[in-house]
Design a protein around this motif. Structure first.
Motif, PDB file in Angstrom:
ATOM      1  N   LEU A  80       1.096  -1.125   0.027  1.00  8.87           N
ATOM      2  CA  LEU A  80      -0.059   0.157   0.069  1.00  8.87           C
ATOM      3  C   LEU A  80       0.885   0.993   0.097  1.00  8.87           C
ATOM      4  O   LEU A  80       0.571   2.468  -0.620  1.00  8.87           O
ATOM      5  CB  LEU A  80      -0.876   0.142   1.250  1.00  8.87           C
ATOM      6  CG  LEU A  80      -2.261  -1.163   1.339  1.00  8.87           C
ATOM      7  CD1 LEU A  80      -2.689  -1.156   2.567  1.00  8.87           C
ATOM      8  CD2 LEU A  80      -2.982  -0.872   0.076  1.00  8.87           C
ATOM      9  N   LYS A  81       1.989   1.290   0.574  1.00  7.32           N
ATOM     10  CA  LYS A  81       2.860   2.299   0.852  1.00  7.32           C
ATOM     11  C   LYS A  81       3.884   2.653  -0.434  1.00  7.32           C
ATOM     12  O   LYS A  81       4.492   3.580  -0.813  1.00  7.32           O
ATOM     13  CB  LYS A  81       3.728   1.960   2.042  1.00  7.32           C
ATOM     14  CG  LYS A  81       3.059   2.319   3.360  1.00  7.32           C
ATOM     15  CD  LYS A  81       4.044   2.224   4.469  1.00  7.32           C
ATOM     16  CE  LYS A  81       3.192   2.245   5.817  1.00  7.32           C
ATOM     17  NZ  LYS A  81       4.356   2.007   6.835  1.00  7.32           N
ATOM     18  N   LEU A  82       3.842   1.444  -1.358  1.00  6.93           N
ATOM     19  CA  LEU A  82       4.665   1.409  -2.404  1.00  6.93           C
ATOM     20  C   LEU A  82       4.695   2.722  -3.481  1.00  6.93           C
ATOM     21  O   LEU A  82       5.496   3.210  -3.434  1.00  6.93           O
ATOM     22  CB  LEU A  82       4.498   0.120  -3.448  1.00  6.93           C
ATOM     23  CG  LEU A  82       5.222  -0.172  -4.674  1.00  6.93           C
ATOM     24  CD1 LEU A  82       6.726  -0.053  -4.302  1.00  6.93           C
ATOM     25  CD2 LEU A  82       4.838  -1.165  -5.486  1.00  6.93           C
ATOM     26  N   PRO A  83       3.560   3.215  -4.078  1.00  4.81           N
ATOM     27  CA  PRO A  83       3.316   4.394  -4.651  1.00  4.81           C
ATOM     28  C   PRO A  83       3.976   5.448  -4.105  1.00  4.81           C
ATOM     29  O   PRO A  83       4.623   6.295  -4.700  1.00  4.81           O
ATOM     30  CB  PRO A  83       1.683   4.613  -4.904  1.00  4.81           C
ATOM     31  CG  PRO A  83       1.168   3.201  -4.769  1.00  4.81           C
ATOM     32  CD  PRO A  83       2.038   2.515  -3.465  1.00  4.81           C
ATOM     33  N   VAL A  84       3.633   5.688  -3.016  1.00  4.46           N
ATOM     34  CA  VAL A  84       4.497   7.142  -2.152  1.00  4.46           C
ATOM     35  C   VAL A  84       5.752   6.935  -2.343  1.00  4.46           C
ATOM     36  O   VAL A  84       6.568   7.987  -2.488  1.00  4.46           O
ATOM     37  CB  VAL A  84       3.688   7.221  -0.875  1.00  4.46           C
ATOM     38  CG1 VAL A  84       4.596   8.295  -0.097  1.00  4.46           C
ATOM     39  CG2 VAL A  84       1.987   7.512  -0.809  1.00  4.46           C
ATOM     40  N   ARG A  85       6.208   5.923  -1.790  1.00  7.24           N
ATOM     41  CA  ARG A  85       7.787   5.561  -1.711  1.00  7.24           C
ATOM     42  C   ARG A  85       8.580   5.680  -3.103  1.00  7.24           C
ATOM     43  O   ARG A  85       9.526   6.168  -3.258  1.00  7.24           O
ATOM     44  CB  ARG A  85       7.865   4.174  -0.920  1.00  7.24           C
ATOM     45  CG  ARG A  85       7.734   4.079   0.701  1.00  7.24           C
ATOM     46  CD  ARG A  85       7.875   2.541   0.958  1.00  7.24           C
ATOM     47  NE  ARG A  85       7.810   2.528   2.151  1.00  7.24           N
ATOM     48  CZ  ARG A  85       7.528   1.469   3.062  1.00  7.24           C
ATOM     49  NH1 ARG A  85       7.568   0.276   2.394  1.00  7.24           N
ATOM     50  NH2 ARG A  85       7.373   1.320   4.273  1.00  7.24           N
ATOM     51  N   PHE A  86       7.793   4.963  -4.103  1.00  6.24           N
ATOM     52  CA  PHE A  86       8.294   5.012  -5.417  1.00  6.24           C
ATOM     53  C   PHE A  86       8.437   6.564  -6.028  1.00  6.24           C
ATOM     54  O   PHE A  86       9.397   6.838  -6.549  1.00  6.24           O
ATOM     55  CB  PHE A  86       7.476   4.332  -6.334  1.00  6.24           C
ATOM     56  CG  PHE A  86       8.231   4.147  -7.612  1.00  6.24           C
ATOM     57  CD1 PHE A  86       9.406   3.144  -7.871  1.00  6.24           C
ATOM     58  CD2 PHE A  86       7.864   4.942  -8.624  1.00  6.24           C
ATOM     59  CE1 PHE A  86       9.778   2.780  -9.050  1.00  6.24           C
ATOM     60  CE2 PHE A  86       8.361   4.382 -10.057  1.00  6.24           C
ATOM     61  CZ  PHE A  86       9.330   3.767 -10.046  1.00  6.24           C
ATOM     62  N   VAL A  87       7.246   7.351  -5.766  1.00  4.63           N
ATOM     63  CA  VAL A  87       7.275   8.670  -5.976  1.00  4.63           C
ATOM     64  C   VAL A  87       8.460   9.482  -5.533  1.00  4.63           C
ATOM     65  O   VAL A  87       9.279  10.314  -6.155  1.00  4.63           O
ATOM     66  CB  VAL A  87       5.923   9.206  -5.917  1.00  4.63           C
ATOM     67  CG1 VAL A  87       5.941  10.685  -6.157  1.00  4.63           C
ATOM     68  CG2 VAL A  87       5.253   8.851  -7.021  1.00  4.63           C
ATOM     69  N   ARG A  88       8.674   9.257  -4.120  1.00  7.62           N
ATOM     70  CA  ARG A  88       9.618  10.049  -3.275  1.00  7.62           C
ATOM     71  C   ARG A  88      11.073   9.539  -3.930  1.00  7.62           C
ATOM     72  O   ARG A  88      11.906  10.415  -4.258  1.00  7.62           O
ATOM     73  CB  ARG A  88       9.617   9.587  -1.872  1.00  7.62           C
ATOM     74  CG  ARG A  88      10.544  10.356  -1.014  1.00  7.62           C
ATOM     75  CD  ARG A  88      10.447  10.217   0.410  1.00  7.62           C
ATOM     76  NE  ARG A  88      10.324   8.936   0.821  1.00  7.62           N
ATOM     77  CZ  ARG A  88       9.341   8.360   1.371  1.00  7.62           C
ATOM     78  NH1 ARG A  88       8.057   9.028   1.652  1.00  7.62           N
ATOM     79  NH2 ARG A  88       9.671   7.052   1.618  1.00  7.62           N
ATOM     80  N   ALA A  89      11.310   8.203  -4.338  1.00  2.00           N
ATOM     81  CA  ALA A  89      12.589   7.794  -4.785  1.00  2.00           C
ATOM     82  C   ALA A  89      12.853   8.571  -6.480  1.00  2.00           C
ATOM     83  O   ALA A  89      14.149   9.164  -6.582  1.00  2.00           O
ATOM     84  CB  ALA A  89      12.876   6.354  -4.928  1.00  2.00           C
ATOM     85  N   VAL A  90      11.760   8.568  -7.115  1.00  2.00           N
ATOM     86  CA  VAL A  90      11.837   9.221  -8.652  1.00  2.00           C
ATOM     87  C   VAL A  90      12.356  10.789  -8.235  1.00  2.00           C
ATOM     88  O   VAL A  90      13.120  11.037  -9.158  1.00  2.00           O
ATOM     89  CB  VAL A  90      10.698   9.179  -8.966  1.00  2.00           C
ATOM     90  CG1 VAL A  90      10.670  10.140 -10.497  1.00  2.00           C
ATOM     91  CG2 VAL A  90      10.144   7.798  -9.720  1.00  2.00           C
ATOM     92  N   ARG A  91      11.622  11.483  -7.167  1.00  3.08           N
ATOM     93  CA  ARG A  91      12.182  12.802  -6.896  1.00  3.08           C
ATOM     94  C   ARG A  91      13.534  12.884  -6.631  1.00  3.08           C
ATOM     95  O   ARG A  91      14.236  13.819  -6.964  1.00  3.08           O
ATOM     96  CB  ARG A  91      11.063  13.522  -5.801  1.00  3.08           C
ATOM     97  CG  ARG A  91       9.525  13.848  -6.397  1.00  3.08           C
ATOM     98  CD  ARG A  91       8.774  14.123  -5.458  1.00  3.08           C
ATOM     99  NE  ARG A  91       7.471  14.648  -6.037  1.00  3.08           N
ATOM    100  CZ  ARG A  91       6.293  14.565  -5.153  1.00  3.08           C
ATOM    101  NH1 ARG A  91       6.346  14.403  -3.893  1.00  3.08           N
ATOM    102  NH2 ARG A  91       5.258  14.765  -5.831  1.00  3.08           N
ATOM    103  N   GLN A  92      13.838  12.059  -5.641  1.00  2.20           N
ATOM    104  CA  GLN A  92      15.261  11.986  -5.175  1.00  2.20           C
ATOM    105  C   GLN A  92      16.193  11.844  -6.304  1.00  2.20           C
ATOM    106  O   GLN A  92      17.356  12.816  -6.410  1.00  2.20           O
ATOM    107  CB  GLN A  92      15.700  10.965  -4.094  1.00  2.20           C
ATOM    108  CG  GLN A  92      14.746  11.166  -2.708  1.00  2.20           C
ATOM    109  CD  GLN A  92      14.779  10.064  -1.888  1.00  2.20           C
ATOM    110  OE1 GLN A  92      15.096   8.948  -2.454  1.00  2.20           O
ATOM    111  NE2 GLN A  92      14.271  10.144  -0.669  1.00  2.20           N
ATOM    112  N   ALA A  93      15.945  10.791  -7.234  1.00  5.48           N
ATOM    113  CA  ALA A  93      16.736  10.529  -8.313  1.00  5.48           C
ATOM    114  C   ALA A  93      16.818  11.810  -9.334  1.00  5.48           C
ATOM    115  O   ALA A  93      17.894  12.417  -9.919  1.00  5.48           O
ATOM    116  CB  ALA A  93      16.412   9.414  -9.051  1.00  5.48           C
TER     117      ALA A  93
END
Length: 372
Positions: A80-93
């Motif tokens: 359930l947390k995957l989308p939020v975590r993934f978007v955060r990782a994309v922004r960091q990258a």
């Protein structure tokens, strides 16, 4: 006077990490890029949990980290947390890519690459992908759809528009003279210089099933005049009847060896898993092998080995079939047959690619120049 884009040094962001299978080719590509363009600016994107935290700085390259976002294997709160975590990782990258002024982003797969591919797309920076396995991972399957160029280590890897370049590897392996290095390598590993040598490894973490099977067959191997070096894996050892590490003349065990080129030079025959790097490296150096694919995963190790086995450079045996009886009945005659080992060595070396790092560097630089 302000430098133009053609005047400034090329900037390359490389994304990958976690295991040696991702970090090693990434570092080989980075090294070849700097060799071809001494002023090139290299930035590596990884996580704080992978081998890159040690290996990248040790190689002299800048490491920037993003959050590790693994794909949960079963329904859970993490899914359930995957989308939020993934978007955060994309922004960091994306912040790393923009700050580096990247001309190109190079990905080698794994958890880090997927966010980096999307970040590059949003920043309008071209992507180059290298896929190490014969069966691509999910990150590179998705990334290939937006990549400017896709390179693979094995023929038949199914990725759109892929070109075969081989596996980027350290020059100490790619340029290894096995025969010329054998005496020194064996001495350094505590092995007799002239005795037929079998080396068995299940990888850095070891392989319990392979370890058990080999331990039971050691008396037969050493009785036949074979010396055995057993790399058991970190934190593992094979115990004798008294509970202490098994000690038999002609057999020795180590947890691991730094510098696999020493292993490749010392061995007459290698028994190993069929990871992409292992298959590619033994082909490059012409080392006969028995390959025992991992019994789990998506079957990529069997596919990695297929071409080399078909060419006669290696023998494939299932993990369940790698038993003491198989070692006595099949492995022992093989390691004792010098003529067959010589033929396997020639077949293996004929398939080897020893300049994949330079091929990748040329491909990456061409994409970067088109973008500048």
């Amino acid at each position: 006077m302000t430098p133009t884009s053609s005047d400034r040094a090329v900037s390359v962001v490389l994304a990958g990490g976690g295991t040696a299978g991702h970090v090693s080719p990434l570092l080989a590509i980075a090294g070849a890029l700097v060799e071809k363009r001494p002023g090139a600016r290299i930035t590596v994107v990884g996580t704080e949990a992978g081998m890159e935290t040690r290996l990248v700085p040790a190689a002299g390259f800048e490491l920037r980290t993003i959050d590790r976002v693994p794909l949960p294997r079963r329904p859970s709160i993490d899914l359930l947390k995957l989308p939020v975590r993934f978007v955060r990782a994309v922004r960091q990258a994306r912040r790393i890519i923009v700050a580096a002024g990247a001309d190109v982003v190079v990905g080698v797969g794994g958890y880090v690459s997927a966010p980096a591919y999307l970040a590059a797309l949003s920043a309008r920076v071209p992507v180059v992908i290298h896929e190490a396995n014969a069966r691509p991972g999910i990150a590179n399957r998705a990334g290939a759809r937006i990549a400017s160029r896709v390179a693979v280590a094995f023929e038949g890897t199914r990725l759109t528009g892929a070109v075969l370049v081989g596996m980027p590897m350290r020059r100490s392996i790619a340029e290894l003279d096995r025969a010329g290095s054998r005496t020194e390598a064996r001495a350094g590993l505590g092995l007799a210089p002239e005795r037929t040598t079998l080396i068995v490894t299940g990888g850095s973490s070891g392989a319990a099933s392979m370890n058990r099977a080999l331990a039971s067959a050691v008396p037969d191997l050493v009785a036949a005049g074979i010396q055995v070096l057993h790399l058991t894996g970190r934190g593992k050892h094979i115990a004798g009847a008294d509970g202490t590490p098994l000690a038999v003349p002609g057999y020795q065990q180590l947890e691991f060896v730094d510098g696999m080129e020493r292993v490749y030079a010392a061995a007459d025959l290698l028994v190993a898993r069929a990871g992409a790097a292992t298959v590619s490296e033994i082909s490059a150096v012409g080392l006969p092998a028995v390959l025992v694919p991992l019994p789990h995963g998506n079957g990529e190790q069997r596919l990695n080995a297929a071409g080399l086995v078909a060419a006669g450079g290696a023998v494939l045996v299932d993990d369940a079939a790698f038993t003491p009886a198989w070692i006595r009945g099949e492995l022992l005659p093989l390691v004792s047959d010098a003529a067959r080992l010589q033929a396997m060595s020639a077949a293996s070396r004929a398939r080897g690619v020893r300049d994949a790092d330079r091929r990748m560097a040329e491909l990456v630089l061409a994409v970067a120049e088109d973008h500048r």
